[in-house]
Design a protein around this motif. Sequence first.
Motif, PDB file in Angstrom:
ATOM      1  N   SER A 182       0.826  -1.207   0.000  1.00  0.00           N
ATOM      2  CA  SER A 182       0.000   0.000   0.000  1.00  0.00           C
ATOM      3  C   SER A 182       0.859   1.255   0.000  1.00  0.00           C
ATOM      4  O   SER A 182       1.909   1.310   0.651  1.00  0.00           O
ATOM      5  CB  SER A 182      -0.922   0.014   1.228  1.00  0.00           C
ATOM      6  OG  SER A 182      -1.661   1.219   1.288  1.00  0.00           O
ATOM      7  N   ASP A 183       0.373   2.277  -0.697  1.00  0.00           N
ATOM      8  CA  ASP A 183       1.027   3.592  -0.676  1.00  0.00           C
ATOM      9  C   ASP A 183       0.464   4.485   0.419  1.00  0.00           C
ATOM     10  O   ASP A 183       0.953   5.601   0.612  1.00  0.00           O
ATOM     11  CB  ASP A 183       0.837   4.303  -2.027  1.00  0.00           C
ATOM     12  CG  ASP A 183       1.624   3.643  -3.142  1.00  0.00           C
ATOM     13  OD1 ASP A 183       2.690   3.069  -2.850  1.00  0.00           O
ATOM     14  OD2 ASP A 183       1.172   3.688  -4.308  1.00  0.00           O
ATOM     15  N   GLU A 184      -0.573   4.016   1.117  1.00  0.00           N
ATOM     16  CA  GLU A 184      -1.240   4.838   2.118  1.00  0.00           C
ATOM     17  C   GLU A 184      -0.745   4.519   3.521  1.00  0.00           C
ATOM     18  O   GLU A 184      -0.208   3.434   3.777  1.00  0.00           O
ATOM     19  CB  GLU A 184      -2.756   4.631   2.018  1.00  0.00           C
ATOM     20  CG  GLU A 184      -3.345   5.051   0.677  1.00  0.00           C
ATOM     21  CD  GLU A 184      -4.852   4.911   0.640  1.00  0.00           C
ATOM     22  OE1 GLU A 184      -5.460   4.755   1.731  1.00  0.00           O
ATOM     23  OE2 GLU A 184      -5.421   4.952  -0.465  1.00  0.00           O
ATOM     24  N   SER A 239      10.980   4.387   3.357  1.00  0.00           N
ATOM     25  CA  SER A 239       9.655   4.484   3.960  1.00  0.00           C
ATOM     26  C   SER A 239       9.706   5.320   5.229  1.00  0.00           C
ATOM     27  O   SER A 239      10.751   5.435   5.881  1.00  0.00           O
ATOM     28  CB  SER A 239       9.112   3.090   4.307  1.00  0.00           C
ATOM     29  OG  SER A 239       9.038   2.264   3.161  1.00  0.00           O
ATOM     30  N   SER A 240       8.556   5.893   5.593  1.00  0.00           N
ATOM     31  CA  SER A 240       8.428   6.596   6.861  1.00  0.00           C
ATOM     32  C   SER A 240       8.069   5.586   7.943  1.00  0.00           C
ATOM     33  O   SER A 240       7.062   4.869   7.824  1.00  0.00           O
ATOM     34  CB  SER A 240       7.339   7.670   6.767  1.00  0.00           C
ATOM     35  OG  SER A 240       7.080   8.231   8.039  1.00  0.00           O
ATOM     36  N   VAL A 241       8.895   5.527   8.990  1.00  0.00           N
ATOM     37  CA  VAL A 241       8.699   4.552  10.067  1.00  0.00           C
ATOM     38  C   VAL A 241       8.710   5.279  11.399  1.00  0.00           C
ATOM     39  O   VAL A 241       9.708   5.893  11.774  1.00  0.00           O
ATOM     40  CB  VAL A 241       9.806   3.480  10.053  1.00  0.00           C
ATOM     41  CG1 VAL A 241       9.604   2.493  11.200  1.00  0.00           C
ATOM     42  CG2 VAL A 241       9.858   2.765   8.714  1.00  0.00           C
ATOM     43  N   GLU A 242       7.600   5.236  12.124  1.00  0.00           N
ATOM     44  CA  GLU A 242       7.510   5.797  13.468  1.00  0.00           C
ATOM     45  C   GLU A 242       7.099   4.685  14.420  1.00  0.00           C
ATOM     46  O   GLU A 242       5.943   4.273  14.431  1.00  0.00           O
ATOM     47  CB  GLU A 242       6.493   6.937  13.516  1.00  0.00           C
ATOM     48  CG  GLU A 242       6.829   8.116  12.618  1.00  0.00           C
ATOM     49  CD  GLU A 242       5.744   9.194  12.662  1.00  0.00           C
ATOM     50  OE1 GLU A 242       4.945   9.176  13.618  1.00  0.00           O
ATOM     51  OE2 GLU A 242       5.694  10.016  11.733  1.00  0.00           O
ATOM     52  N   LEU A 295       3.448   3.431   9.692  1.00  0.00           N
ATOM     53  CA  LEU A 295       4.227   3.194   8.483  1.00  0.00           C
ATOM     54  C   LEU A 295       3.604   3.933   7.314  1.00  0.00           C
ATOM     55  O   LEU A 295       2.378   4.027   7.206  1.00  0.00           O
ATOM     56  CB  LEU A 295       4.251   1.693   8.152  1.00  0.00           C
ATOM     57  CG  LEU A 295       5.158   0.774   8.959  1.00  0.00           C
ATOM     58  CD1 LEU A 295       4.858  -0.671   8.604  1.00  0.00           C
ATOM     59  CD2 LEU A 295       6.622   1.089   8.690  1.00  0.00           C
ATOM     60  N   HIS A 296       4.450   4.437   6.431  1.00  0.00           N
ATOM     61  CA  HIS A 296       3.962   5.036   5.190  1.00  0.00           C
ATOM     62  C   HIS A 296       5.002   4.744   4.105  1.00  0.00           C
ATOM     63  O   HIS A 296       6.132   5.229   4.163  1.00  0.00           O
ATOM     64  CB  HIS A 296       3.747   6.539   5.345  1.00  0.00           C
ATOM     65  CG  HIS A 296       3.058   7.145   4.166  1.00  0.00           C
ATOM     66  ND1 HIS A 296       3.023   8.506   3.929  1.00  0.00           N
ATOM     67  CD2 HIS A 296       2.362   6.579   3.139  1.00  0.00           C
ATOM     68  CE1 HIS A 296       2.342   8.739   2.820  1.00  0.00           C
ATOM     69  NE2 HIS A 296       1.945   7.585   2.327  1.00  0.00           N
ATOM     70  N   GLY A 330      -5.495  -0.069   0.414  1.00  0.00           N
ATOM     71  CA  GLY A 330      -5.480   1.204   1.132  1.00  0.00           C
ATOM     72  C   GLY A 330      -4.826   1.126   2.484  1.00  0.00           C
ATOM     73  O   GLY A 330      -4.307   0.088   2.911  1.00  0.00           O
ATOM     74  N   GLY A 331      -4.859   2.247   3.190  1.00  0.00           N
ATOM     75  CA  GLY A 331      -4.341   2.311   4.552  1.00  0.00           C
ATOM     76  C   GLY A 331      -5.333   1.721   5.534  1.00  0.00           C
ATOM     77  O   GLY A 331      -6.512   1.520   5.224  1.00  0.00           O
ATOM     78  N   VAL A 332      -4.873   1.446   6.747  1.00  0.00           N
ATOM     79  CA  VAL A 332      -5.734   0.816   7.745  1.00  0.00           C
ATOM     80  C   VAL A 332      -5.123   1.021   9.129  1.00  0.00           C
ATOM     81  O   VAL A 332      -3.912   1.243   9.266  1.00  0.00           O
ATOM     82  CB  VAL A 332      -5.894  -0.694   7.438  1.00  0.00           C
ATOM     83  CG1 VAL A 332      -4.571  -1.424   7.658  1.00  0.00           C
ATOM     84  CG2 VAL A 332      -6.989  -1.333   8.271  1.00  0.00           C
TER      85      VAL A 332
END
Length: 432
Positions: A35-37, A62-65, A75-76, A225-227
């Motif tokens: 997913s890109d979301e 990727s964005s990882v928090e 995650l994004h 999608g995102g979740v």
Amino acid sequence: MTNLIVRGGRALRGEITPSANKNAVLPVLCATLLSDEPVTLHRVPDITDVRKLLEFFRNLGSSVEMDFDTGTLRLHHGGDLDPKAAHLPLGMRSSIMLIPALLHRFGRASLEEDVTGCTLGAREIDPHIDVFRAFGAQVVSDTTSIVITSPKGFSAVQHWLDYASVTTTENFVLCAATAKGRSRLTNAACEPHVQEFCDFLARMGAKIEGVGGSRVDVEGVDDLGGVEFTFADDFHEVATFLAMGAITGGDIAVRNGSVEQFPLLDRTFAKFGVEITHENGWSRARVDGPLKVREPFTSNILTKVEAAPWPYVPADLLPIFVALGVRAEGQVMFWNKVYEGALGWSSELGKFGAHSLLCDPHRLITFGGKPLVPAEVESPYIIRVAIALFMLAASIEGESTILNASPIQRAHPRFVENLNALGADVSWVAGD
């Protein structure tokens, strides 16, 4: 090498909250790359395999928090990711489940070194390669790597597995989720963590039918999608803490949101004289006197514990029952129908004074109830074998050492802290 020092003979008592199942967490993390979301996950455990995957995502861009104190991960995977950084994490079997997402994003993935997890006998990658090829991927290998390419994406297939492999089933679903058309897998694995993984994908927008059965149908979609998702209690860890309470003569109450997974496990505990009760979201193990093997009504056979794909007793839990078999008066035959050679560690039992007989690569008989002594033993790279050796050490007065116990950290966060809170006297020490 990390060793475990155990000063045993203490009854473990108290309450414990289990972590999430690494066998659900790791494939879910791999699935997020489809997913890109943004994706938010709760109850993510602080274990070594999770840290390896998060570092892989960071290297991709990727964005990882990650907040391990709360277990919340954000995650994004949107934006430009770097395919040159897509080197699969080593030392963990779940790495192979990154391949479908890498093929989806970049059209290419490679296995540059052996992808392994626990040393549970031969763990082939051929079923995974068969799945990738079935979906239209090209596979080329040489002496140093296996390169998989799929520049045009996947097309739907019907595939029948040789055996009900968990990770191969998950890889099939990952490929089928964005393939063109409707795919079907026969002889699919149906373990609770496979069901949890499919539930996560469905919340992302995947169209999956037949989850929990041996036939799974997946209608491909263009995008996932995102979740926001919260992991369930790990039934493996629930059973493990119950066994620790039973073998030390203690009383551990374990929070259990997965009681529906326990009827067969409850009956298996009962074979060793352990009664499991479930009440108000908590489970406990009760032992009336010393552990004793329950004799079967069929007088000419041994009491048996057979481990096989779900809904049998999980092979991952067989070692904790072996530990109970060593302690319980009587004889038990353990049969691992999944992994060849996974009972070879039984030679370490003899160092404690245990009596056992390895019949062949799949079957072991314990002659329990013998006097045991503290010992220095060495664990193979198998998570719950290290725990089984700890269980025996914890039940014996005196100091024992479990060499190479670090596999525990792949599945059980705060292992030592949790045990000491229950009254154990155990500590990590660095080895040579």
